[in-house]
Design an enzyme around this catalytic site. Structure first.
Site, mmCIF file in Angstrom:
data_model
loop_
_atom_site.group_PDB
_atom_site.id
_atom_site.type_symbol
_atom_site.label_atom_id
_atom_site.label_comp_id
_atom_site.label_asym_id
_atom_site.label_seq_id
_atom_site.Cartn_x
_atom_site.Cartn_y
_atom_site.Cartn_z
ATOM 1 N N LYS A 238 0.819 -1.208 0.000
ATOM 2 C CA LYS A 238 0.000 0.000 0.000
ATOM 3 C C LYS A 238 0.855 1.262 0.000
ATOM 4 C CE LYS A 238 -4.174 -1.761 -0.097
ATOM 5 N NZ LYS A 238 -5.125 -1.818 1.009
ATOM 6 N N ARG A 285 -3.991 -10.751 3.442
ATOM 7 C CA ARG A 285 -4.248 -10.644 1.995
ATOM 8 C C ARG A 285 -3.004 -10.027 1.370
ATOM 9 N NH1 ARG A 285 -6.392 -6.991 -1.807
ATOM 10 N NH2 ARG A 285 -7.646 -8.025 -3.438
#
Length: 306
Positions: A238, A285
């Protein structure tokens, strides 16, 4: 301070039950899109679908993925919106190809379209992973209840195109906001007829939380345990991790002042994953399955010894 063992759950999927808590479950990300923020175009092109995605799926399963999460539409800001039919044309052949090779694989569909969820579950997927927490399609809640599948409800603050203009959150606002709104999404799902033993919650790193706003959520991840549901972390590669790395003067020199590329975010992702596991995360994830599986093995051993 000693770590606290994770609460054990039995996650009831479409055709089977997946125990959660004894060890960390690894969910591999498979984006069959041309424009996802990390791997857009890597595993999808009209000329090579679904062969390229199938090969990546089998690699991730061999590296230790317990679940594969298949998405056909990017949710990054300024991504090209798709019709459900276009989304289905990307993901359904991939689901069929994977299950032909690995009939026992557990597949999740990453979608906020109810018709896509239905088609994917009918094709053999076990889980619907909805980044909107069942908000963006009014038929999604009833569809998941009818399909009797597993459901992942993620917290997002607004839609992707709204994120750049959202008011900033103070460090003390982030966790209460996520807790309150995830509780509302959970209650809505239960009211729609989705049983609690089918639901996993995801606080939505990066989804309407900008850069450093994600760190209070990671530092206080353990507070999400009060929702009494299994928890998923999706911090893989991210932008908030890259932003922090770029602020380190030594690393900035190594990177020639450029933001870290996707591969250069691996170790930062691993650090975030371990912090979340030790605070109660049940599922990771991730784009990078083997490193995540190895890190989770060590973190799980730390939890077992605590």
């Amino acid at each position: 301070m000693p770590f606290h063992p994770r609460t054990a759950f039995d996650w009831d999927l479409r055709t089977r039950t997946l125990p959660l808590g004894a060890r960390t479950i690894i969910m591999g990300i498979l984006n069959v899109t041309p424009d996802s923020f990390s791997d857009g175009g890597h595993f999808y092109s009209p000329q090579h679908a679904p062969e390229r995605a199938e090969a990546q799926a089998l690699t991730m399963l061999d590296e230790g993925a317990d679940i594969l999460d298949i998405g056909g539409e990017s949710t990054r800001p300024n991504a090209t919106p798709l019709t459900p039919e276009e989304e289905q044309s990307r993901i359904l052949p991939v689901i069929a190809a994977i299950l032909q090779q690995r009939p026992s694989a557990i597949l999740s569909v990453d979608t906020f379209h109810a018709t896509t969820a239905r088609r994917a579950i009918e094709a053999g997927a076990e889980i619907v992973n909805d980044v909107s927490g069942l908000l963006w399609d009014p038929d999604m809640s009833s569809t998941c209840a009818e399909l009797n599948c597993g459901a992942i409800l993620m917290h997002t603050r607004g839609r992707p195109q709204e994120w750049p203009t959202l008011p900033a959150l103070s460090p003390n606002e982030v966790v209460p906001l996520v807790l309150t709104e995830l509780a509302i999404r959970l209650e809505s799902a239960l009211t729609a007829g989705i049983p609690s033993n089918k639901i996993v919650l995801d606080p939505g790193f990066g989804f309407g939380k900008r850069l450093d706003e994600n760190y209070p959520l990671l530092a206080r991840f353990d507070e999400l345990r009060q929702l009494n549901q299994p928890l998923l972390i999706g911090a893989s590669r991210k932008g908030f991790l890259a932003h922090t790395l770029s602020q380190n003067p030594s690393l900035s020199l190594l990177l020639n002042g450029a933001p870290p590329n996707m591969e250069d975010r691996l170790h930062a992702t691993t650090a975030a994953n371990i912090a979340a596991i030790l605070s109660g995360a049940h599922i990771l994830r991730t784009h990078d399955v083997r490193p995540a599986a190895e890190a989770a093995t060590i973190a799980d051993r730390i939890l077992a010894a605590s």
